[in-house]
Design an enzyme around this catalytic site. Structure first.
Site, PDB file in Angstrom:
ATOM      1  N   CYS A   1      13.847   0.138   0.925  1.00  0.00           N
ATOM      2  CA  CYS A   1      13.287  -1.212   0.790  1.00  0.00           C
ATOM      3  C   CYS A   1      14.348  -2.272   1.022  1.00  0.00           C
ATOM      4  CB  CYS A   1      12.744  -1.449  -0.620  1.00  0.00           C
ATOM      5  SG  CYS A   1      11.287  -0.514  -1.046  1.00  0.00           S
TER       6      CYS A   1
ATOM      7  N   CYS B   1      11.392   4.454  -6.715  1.00  0.00           N
ATOM      8  CA  CYS B   1      10.975   3.206  -6.072  1.00  0.00           C
ATOM      9  C   CYS B   1       9.448   3.123  -6.112  1.00  0.00           C
ATOM     10  CB  CYS B   1      11.458   3.184  -4.624  1.00  0.00           C
ATOM     11  SG  CYS B   1      10.609   1.944  -3.626  1.00  0.00           S
TER      12      CYS B   1
ATOM     13  N   HIS C   1       3.421   3.424  13.802  1.00  0.00           N
ATOM     14  CA  HIS C   1       2.224   4.170  13.414  1.00  0.00           C
ATOM     15  C   HIS C   1       1.059   3.203  13.257  1.00  0.00           C
ATOM     16  CE1 HIS C   1       2.688   2.768   9.311  1.00  0.00           C
ATOM     17  NE2 HIS C   1       3.820   3.400   9.140  1.00  0.00           N
TER      18      HIS C   1
ATOM     19  N   LYS D   1      -1.462   6.426   1.422  1.00  0.00           N
ATOM     20  CA  LYS D   1      -1.027   5.280   2.212  1.00  0.00           C
ATOM     21  C   LYS D   1      -0.341   5.740   3.493  1.00  0.00           C
ATOM     22  CE  LYS D   1       2.107   1.470   2.546  1.00  0.00           C
ATOM     23  NZ  LYS D   1       3.520   1.208   2.511  1.00  0.00           N
TER      24      LYS D   1
ATOM     25  N   LYS E   1       5.765   4.419   5.569  1.00  0.00           N
ATOM     26  CA  LYS E   1       6.883   4.177   6.461  1.00  0.00           C
ATOM     27  C   LYS E   1       7.521   5.494   6.788  1.00  0.00           C
ATOM     28  CE  LYS E   1       7.899  -0.521   5.240  1.00  0.00           C
ATOM     29  NZ  LYS E   1       8.520  -1.439   4.336  1.00  0.00           N
TER      30      LYS E   1
ATOM     31  N   CYS F   1      16.709   0.344  -3.976  1.00  0.00           N
ATOM     32  CA  CYS F   1      16.122   1.272  -3.004  1.00  0.00           C
ATOM     33  C   CYS F   1      16.656   0.903  -1.630  1.00  0.00           C
ATOM     34  CB  CYS F   1      14.591   1.209  -3.019  1.00  0.00           C
ATOM     35  SG  CYS F   1      13.859   2.209  -1.684  1.00  0.00           S
TER      36      CYS F   1
ATOM     37  N   HIS G   1       1.583  -0.194  11.369  1.00  0.00           N
ATOM     38  CA  HIS G   1       2.210  -1.311  12.099  1.00  0.00           C
ATOM     39  C   HIS G   1       1.222  -1.907  13.092  1.00  0.00           C
ATOM     40  CE1 HIS G   1       5.645   1.615  11.482  1.00  0.00           C
ATOM     41  NE2 HIS G   1       6.050   0.578  10.784  1.00  0.00           N
TER      42      HIS G   1
ATOM     43  N   HIS H   1       8.285   3.621  -2.349  1.00  0.00           N
ATOM     44  CA  HIS H   1       8.597   4.885  -1.676  1.00  0.00           C
ATOM     45  C   HIS H   1       8.488   6.114  -2.562  1.00  0.00           C
ATOM     46  CE1 HIS H   1      10.536   1.961   1.073  1.00  0.00           C
ATOM     47  NE2 HIS H   1       9.962   2.745   1.940  1.00  0.00           N
TER      48      HIS H   1
END
Ligand code: ZN
Length: 514
Positions: A133, A148, A22, A299, A302, A130, A25, A151
């Site tokens: 992670c 987390c 996305h 944000k 991920k 997590c 990255h 996340h």
């Protein structure tokens, strides 16, 4: 004797391949690419590494859900990552996959060294973990005591007998590193953050897993694999000859800049240098942590639903605008907000109007007034040329900000020059010079403009390779754009007289309605 360092070495994080690439990255990769192209233009020998992080429990779980082997899974999805690099015209020199033997064998060699010298020991550890992670957290770090912090999802409680790395033993060495080399972590706020984390006292960290087997095997104990972060961080040295080719390693290591997102700061600015110090290796010269990209205030995750695929934006705005926008609009190192509207604005104002119209106008006049041949500069240079020379010098000096990863500042200075050329055209009014029969003055004006376009093509090439090439071709330049080197290539007066220009298609055509 190993060779001395002679290469500017930069890295991106290696990406978790089961994610869909996305714009988050792409952002890191793009900044690294612009820096790599900028350093090449500046005359450096550059080695630019990226890759994928293919081990760990998340991959094993995803493969099990699909009923394929983990290796099959990572082989199947790897092309998506290569496609992103092709789409964005990323000029990486290598792409490492952590499942490659060149990596796994050297990870074992590195970890064996830590084991042999007593830096690894076994213990049982239990705590909040997590899986996304691949990291333990303390209860204090969790959000509302159960989520987390990255996340915002519930963590597991994981109890394992693992090998532990004596991280705590390296606290003083890390603090000395931060104090003696404050550029080791940039921006400053991130350095302060890791410094206080280390100063508050470090606990040893787990370096192996035994609950699953998708990883690099621990050579001295069967049934254990190395913790995926140890495996992943080591890619930065295994890719450049660690333990295999001391000449290559000597020429490249230490890395000059390691680009990361701020969510993986602790791994890169605490664990990673501690591992290197333990192994008697140099630490990277700089770890630069950029901010988060926000979309509608959230944000770019991920795993959340705001993931926007780079190809959607490239399809609408074109590659050059995509590359330009993120570096010009957001201060690299800070959080920044992406919006379709602001990207449209940058396209229209900076690219189509300031640059695209300028090139079109100048090439049009050279075409109709000079039979498309670049005229010899005749007539006296005066005040307008002197003012333009100042903008030119400021742009060349300002672009050095790229070395500090201040892309926004560098591009703002470059655009002062682009605007300066537009002002110059207005001030000299070549259409009026022609009408008045002032041919020497007209030739002076057009030569100056074409020469400026040549300089602009060179200076935008790290950021907008397609537009730079297109402009270069319109100017009828025979030399290879990609062999140009600063400072010579951006000096004034380099435009060959008599070159045959073409107007061709607009550099930045009107955007189609989305
Ligand atoms: Zn997490």
């Amino acid at each position: 004797m190993s060779r001395e360092k002679d290469t500017f070495y930069l890295t991106t994080p290696i990406y978790y391949p089961n994610d869909l690439p996305h714009i988050g990255h792409a952002y890191t990769t793009l900044a690294a690419d612009v820096l790599a192209r900028w350093r090449r233009l500046s005359g450096d020998n550059v080695f630019f590494l990226t890759g994928t992080d293919e081990h760990g429990q998340k991959i094993a779980q995803a493969a099990a859900e699909r009923g394929v082997s983990p290796q099959q899974l990572v082989d199947d999805i790897n092309p998506r990552w290569r496609d992103m690099l092709t789409l964005l015209r990323i000029s990486n020199d290598d792409f490492i996959r952590t499942t490659e033997p060149r990596h796994t064998a050297r990870v074992q060699q590195f970890m064996q060294r830590l084991y042999d010298q007593g830096d690894l020991y076994t213990a049982t550890y239990a705590g909040p973990y997590c899986v996304r992670c691949e990291a333990y957290y303390t209860v204090e770090e969790l959000v509302d005591g159960e989520l987390c912090p990255i996340h915002r999802r519930p963590v597991e409680r994981l109890e394992q007998e693992n090998w532990f790395f004596r991280l705590s033993k390296y606290s003083d060495a890390l603090l000395a590193l931060y104090d003696q080399h404050p550029d080791f972590v940039r921006p400053q706020a991130r350095l302060n953050e890791v410094r206080s984390f280390v100063a508050a006292g470090l606990e040893d960290i787990s370096a192996s897993r035994s609950a699953f087997d998708w990883g690099v095997p621990v050579p001295w104990e069967s049934g254990h694999v190395f913790y995926v972060w140890f495996d992943a961080l080591l890619n930065y040295i295994t890719a450049v000859g660690y333990g295999e080719d001391s000449d290559e390693f000597g020429r490249r290591w230490p890395a000059d800049v390691q680009l990361i997102g701020k969510d993986i700061l602790r791994f890169h600015a605490v664990y990673w240098p501690a591992m290197l110090i333990a192994a008697g290796l140099e630490v990277p010269r700089q770890v630069f942590a950029h901010g988060f990209l926000l979309v509608g205030g959230e944000k770019m995750g991920k795993s959340n639903a705001t993931g926007i695929a780079p190809e959607q934006l490239v399809a609408h705005f074109g590659l050059d605008c995509y590359r330009y926008y993120f570096l010009r609009e957001i201060s690299f190192g800070q959080d920044g907000t992406f919006s379709w509207e602001s990207m449209t604005e940058r396209y229209t104002a900076d690219l189509a109007n300031d640059l695209g119209n300028l090139a079109n106008r100048v090439l049009n006049m050279v075409g109709s007034y000079c039979d498309a041949r670049v005229p010899a500069p005749a007539g006296p240079a005066g005040e307008p040329e002197a003012r333009l020379a100042e903008d030119h010098a400021a742009a060349v000096a300002g672009l050095q900000a790229f070395d500090r990863l201040d892309f926004m500042g560098g591009l703002a200075d470059l655009w002062t020059f682009v605007s300066g050329v537009n002002r110059y055209v207005e001030a000299r009014a070549p259409w009026a010079q022609r009408k008045a029969g002032q041919i020497d003055e007209l030739h002076r004006t057009l030569y100056t403009c074409v020469d400026a376009l040549r300089i602009i093509a060179v200076l935008i090439s790290p950021v907008m390779p397609n537009a730079a090439e297109a402009l270069w071709a319109k100017l009828g330049l025979a030399e290879d754009l990609w062999s140009q080197r600063l400072p010579q290539a951006a000096a004034a007066g380099q435009m060959p007289v008599g070159a045959i220009t073409t107007r061709g298609d607009l550099l930045f055509p009107r955007l189609e309605d989305a």
